[in-house]
Motif scaffolding. Structure first.
Motif, PDB file in Angstrom:
ATOM      1  N   ALA A 107       7.294  -6.992 -26.226  1.00 28.97           N
ATOM      2  CA  ALA A 107       6.776  -6.784 -24.868  1.00 28.97           C
ATOM      3  C   ALA A 107       5.273  -6.562 -24.889  1.00 28.97           C
ATOM      4  CB  ALA A 107       7.471  -5.592 -24.229  1.00 28.97           C
ATOM      5  N   GLU A 108       4.668  -6.923 -23.761  1.00 27.21           N
ATOM      6  CA  GLU A 108       3.221  -6.731 -23.587  1.00 27.21           C
ATOM      7  C   GLU A 108       2.970  -6.284 -22.153  1.00 27.21           C
ATOM      8  OE1 GLU A 108      -0.773  -9.487 -24.235  1.00 27.21           O
ATOM      9  OE2 GLU A 108       0.960 -10.367 -23.224  1.00 27.21           O
ATOM     10  N   SER A 109       2.206  -5.227 -21.986  1.00 23.54           N
ATOM     11  CA  SER A 109       1.737  -4.895 -20.634  1.00 23.54           C
ATOM     12  C   SER A 109       0.290  -5.347 -20.521  1.00 23.54           C
ATOM     13  CB  SER A 109       1.870  -3.388 -20.353  1.00 23.54           C
ATOM     14  OG  SER A 109       0.912  -2.649 -21.071  1.00 23.54           O
ATOM     15  N   GLY A 110      -0.012  -6.057 -19.442  1.00 24.21           N
ATOM     16  CA  GLY A 110      -1.353  -6.614 -19.267  1.00 24.21           C
ATOM     17  C   GLY A 110      -1.461  -7.945 -19.990  1.00 24.21           C
ATOM     18  N   THR A 111      -0.929  -8.992 -19.363  1.00 24.99           N
ATOM     19  CA  THR A 111      -0.917 -10.328 -19.972  1.00 24.99           C
ATOM     20  C   THR A 111      -2.306 -10.929 -20.046  1.00 24.99           C
ATOM     21  OG1 THR A 111       1.154 -10.641 -18.747  1.00 24.99           O
ATOM     22  CG2 THR A 111       0.243 -12.581 -19.838  1.00 24.99           C
ATOM     23  N   GLY A 112      -3.141 -10.598 -19.047  1.00 22.57           N
ATOM     24  CA  GLY A 112      -4.397 -11.320 -18.907  1.00 22.57           C
ATOM     25  C   GLY A 112      -4.088 -12.800 -18.746  1.00 22.57           C
ATOM     26  N   ALA A 113      -4.820 -13.638 -19.453  1.00 21.28           N
ATOM     27  CA  ALA A 113      -4.592 -15.089 -19.370  1.00 21.28           C
ATOM     28  C   ALA A 113      -3.649 -15.580 -20.464  1.00 21.28           C
ATOM     29  CB  ALA A 113      -5.921 -15.826 -19.436  1.00 21.28           C
ATOM     30  N   ASP A 120      -5.067  -1.588 -28.664  1.00 21.91           N
ATOM     31  CA  ASP A 120      -6.390  -1.954 -29.194  1.00 21.91           C
ATOM     32  C   ASP A 120      -7.503  -1.395 -28.310  1.00 21.91           C
ATOM     33  OD1 ASP A 120      -6.349  -3.635 -27.004  1.00 21.91           O
ATOM     34  OD2 ASP A 120      -6.886  -5.441 -28.115  1.00 21.91           O
ATOM     35  N   ASP A 121      -8.703  -1.867 -28.554  1.00 21.49           N
ATOM     36  CA  ASP A 121      -9.876  -1.464 -27.758  1.00 21.49           C
ATOM     37  C   ASP A 121     -10.277  -0.005 -27.951  1.00 21.49           C
ATOM     38  OD1 ASP A 121     -10.167  -4.011 -26.781  1.00 21.49           O
ATOM     39  OD2 ASP A 121      -9.009  -3.617 -24.960  1.00 21.49           O
ATOM     40  N   PHE A 122     -10.053   0.538 -29.139  1.00 24.89           N
ATOM     41  CA  PHE A 122     -10.635   1.827 -29.482  1.00 24.89           C
ATOM     42  C   PHE A 122     -11.898   1.565 -30.305  1.00 24.89           C
ATOM     43  CE2 PHE A 122      -6.129   3.015 -28.849  1.00 24.89           C
ATOM     44  CZ  PHE A 122      -6.306   4.004 -27.909  1.00 24.89           C
ATOM     45  N   ALA A 131     -12.605 -17.392 -16.393  1.00 26.47           N
ATOM     46  CA  ALA A 131     -13.687 -16.434 -16.686  1.00 26.47           C
ATOM     47  C   ALA A 131     -13.098 -15.047 -16.977  1.00 26.47           C
ATOM     48  CB  ALA A 131     -14.696 -16.385 -15.542  1.00 26.47           C
ATOM     49  N   PHE A 132     -11.939 -15.048 -17.643  1.00 24.92           N
ATOM     50  CA  PHE A 132     -11.282 -13.789 -18.017  1.00 24.92           C
ATOM     51  C   PHE A 132     -11.850 -13.346 -19.362  1.00 24.92           C
ATOM     52  CE2 PHE A 132      -7.998 -11.195 -19.969  1.00 24.92           C
ATOM     53  CZ  PHE A 132      -7.647 -10.352 -18.932  1.00 24.92           C
ATOM     54  N   LYS A 133     -12.473 -12.165 -19.383  1.00 25.34           N
ATOM     55  CA  LYS A 133     -13.256 -11.746 -20.551  1.00 25.34           C
ATOM     56  C   LYS A 133     -12.571 -10.686 -21.410  1.00 25.34           C
ATOM     57  CE  LYS A 133     -17.160 -13.835 -19.082  1.00 25.34           C
ATOM     58  NZ  LYS A 133     -17.459 -15.154 -19.611  1.00 25.34           N
ATOM     59  N   GLU A 160       1.689  -8.969 -15.845  1.00 20.84           N
ATOM     60  CA  GLU A 160       0.288  -8.914 -15.398  1.00 20.84           C
ATOM     61  C   GLU A 160       0.289  -8.670 -13.892  1.00 20.84           C
ATOM     62  OE1 GLU A 160      -2.927  -8.993 -16.680  1.00 20.84           O
ATOM     63  OE2 GLU A 160      -3.357  -8.755 -14.536  1.00 20.84           O
ATOM     64  N   ARG A 161      -0.517  -7.707 -13.452  1.00 21.26           N
ATOM     65  CA  ARG A 161      -0.512  -7.372 -12.024  1.00 21.26           C
ATOM     66  C   ARG A 161      -1.326  -8.359 -11.183  1.00 21.26           C
ATOM     67  NH1 ARG A 161      -4.491  -2.094 -12.219  1.00 21.26           N
ATOM     68  NH2 ARG A 161      -6.332  -3.286 -12.843  1.00 21.26           N
ATOM     69  N   ASP A 162      -2.305  -9.032 -11.800  1.00 21.93           N
ATOM     70  CA  ASP A 162      -3.161  -9.938 -11.039  1.00 21.93           C
ATOM     71  C   ASP A 162      -2.590 -11.355 -11.066  1.00 21.93           C
ATOM     72  OD1 ASP A 162      -4.785  -7.812 -10.528  1.00 21.93           O
ATOM     73  OD2 ASP A 162      -6.297  -8.344 -12.031  1.00 21.93           O
ATOM     74  N   GLU A 163      -2.450 -11.928  -9.873  1.00 22.66           N
ATOM     75  CA  GLU A 163      -1.713 -13.193  -9.768  1.00 22.66           C
ATOM     76  C   GLU A 163      -2.377 -14.361 -10.491  1.00 22.66           C
ATOM     77  OE1 GLU A 163      -0.498 -14.259  -5.847  1.00 22.66           O
ATOM     78  OE2 GLU A 163       0.612 -12.377  -5.598  1.00 22.66           O
TER      79      GLU A 163
END
Ligand SMILES: C[S@@+](CC[C@H](N)C(=O)[O-])C[C@H]1O[C@@H](n2cnc3c(N)ncnc32)[C@H](O)[C@@H]1O
Length: 190
Positions: A49-55, A141-143, A23-25, A76-79
């Motif tokens: 490189a990528e910061s914030g892998t998400g899923a 992204d996300d602007f 449920a990662f949006k 990604e900081r969330d396990e």
């Protein structure tokens, strides 16, 4: 055929499934994904490189452009999402999925492509710029679209976007990714 129906790389499909199960949006949209793939392909021997892998959806798009001699590292900081993303790339040696704060990436810098999508983008933009190799590409992204100069967000000057667009070490521009979203792409000056 609608543009959204254009075929996506198989590993992106796997990552999108992992995101749905979690449920990662906040995964990147395909229009951004294609930009990531293009950027990775432009640096065939590079460190991507990528910061914030998400899923792992953005990671999978970067992977789709990865050259034979390139390496891809993401954090990604969330396990839970990090574990799911790692599962998407379990068979792929040039891909490292780290769990922890985005600063774990520093040991792999400088980057030939940096999709700065989690830590760094807002909390330490100067450090994000410093981690890019000369000639390297930065993607954010996300602007929202803004026809004004300086760019605005809900009526106020968008200082973060302005920082990237006017940074003296970058040549940067904003591009529309959909009619209602935009991205910043920049190259670090040699
Ligand atoms: C927009 S989502 C990432 C989407 C992903 N890049 C994609 O394209 O599919 C942002 C992610 O960054 C992570 N994040 C936020 N701050 C972070 C930090 N300081 N270090 C590592 N990850 C962070 C969040 O947990 C979230 O999963």
């Amino acid at each position: 055929m609608d543009i959204a129906e254009r075929a996506v790389p198989p590993r992106v499909v796997v990552a999108e499934r992992a995101a749905a199960e979690a449920a990662f949006k906040k995964s990147c949209i395909p229009q951004v994904g294609r930009l990531l793939s293009l950027a990775a392909a432009a640096k065939p021997g590079g460190i991507i490189a990528e910061s914030g892998t998400g899923a792992g959806v953005g990671t999978a798009w970067l992977h789709s452009g990865l050259g034979a001699d390139a390496r891809l590292v993401t954090v990604e900081r969330d396990e839970d999402p990090a574990r799911r993303a790692a599962g998407v790339f379990v068979d792929d040696m040039p891909v490292s999925v780290l769990t922890g704060d985005w600063r774990l990436l520093e040991q792999h810098a400088p980057f030939d492509v940096f999709f700065c999508d989690g830590g760094g983008k807002r909390d330490d933009p100067q450090r994000a710029v410093e981690l890019i190799a000369p000639g390297g590409l930065l993607i954010l992204d996300d602007f929202t679209p803004s026809p004004d100069w300086p760019p605005r967000f809900v009526g106020e000057v968008d200082e973060l976007r302005l920082f990237y667009l006017t940074h003296p070490a970058l040549r940067a521009t904003g591009i529309l990714t959909t009619p209602s979203s935009s991205a910043v792409i920049a190259a670090r000056c040699p």
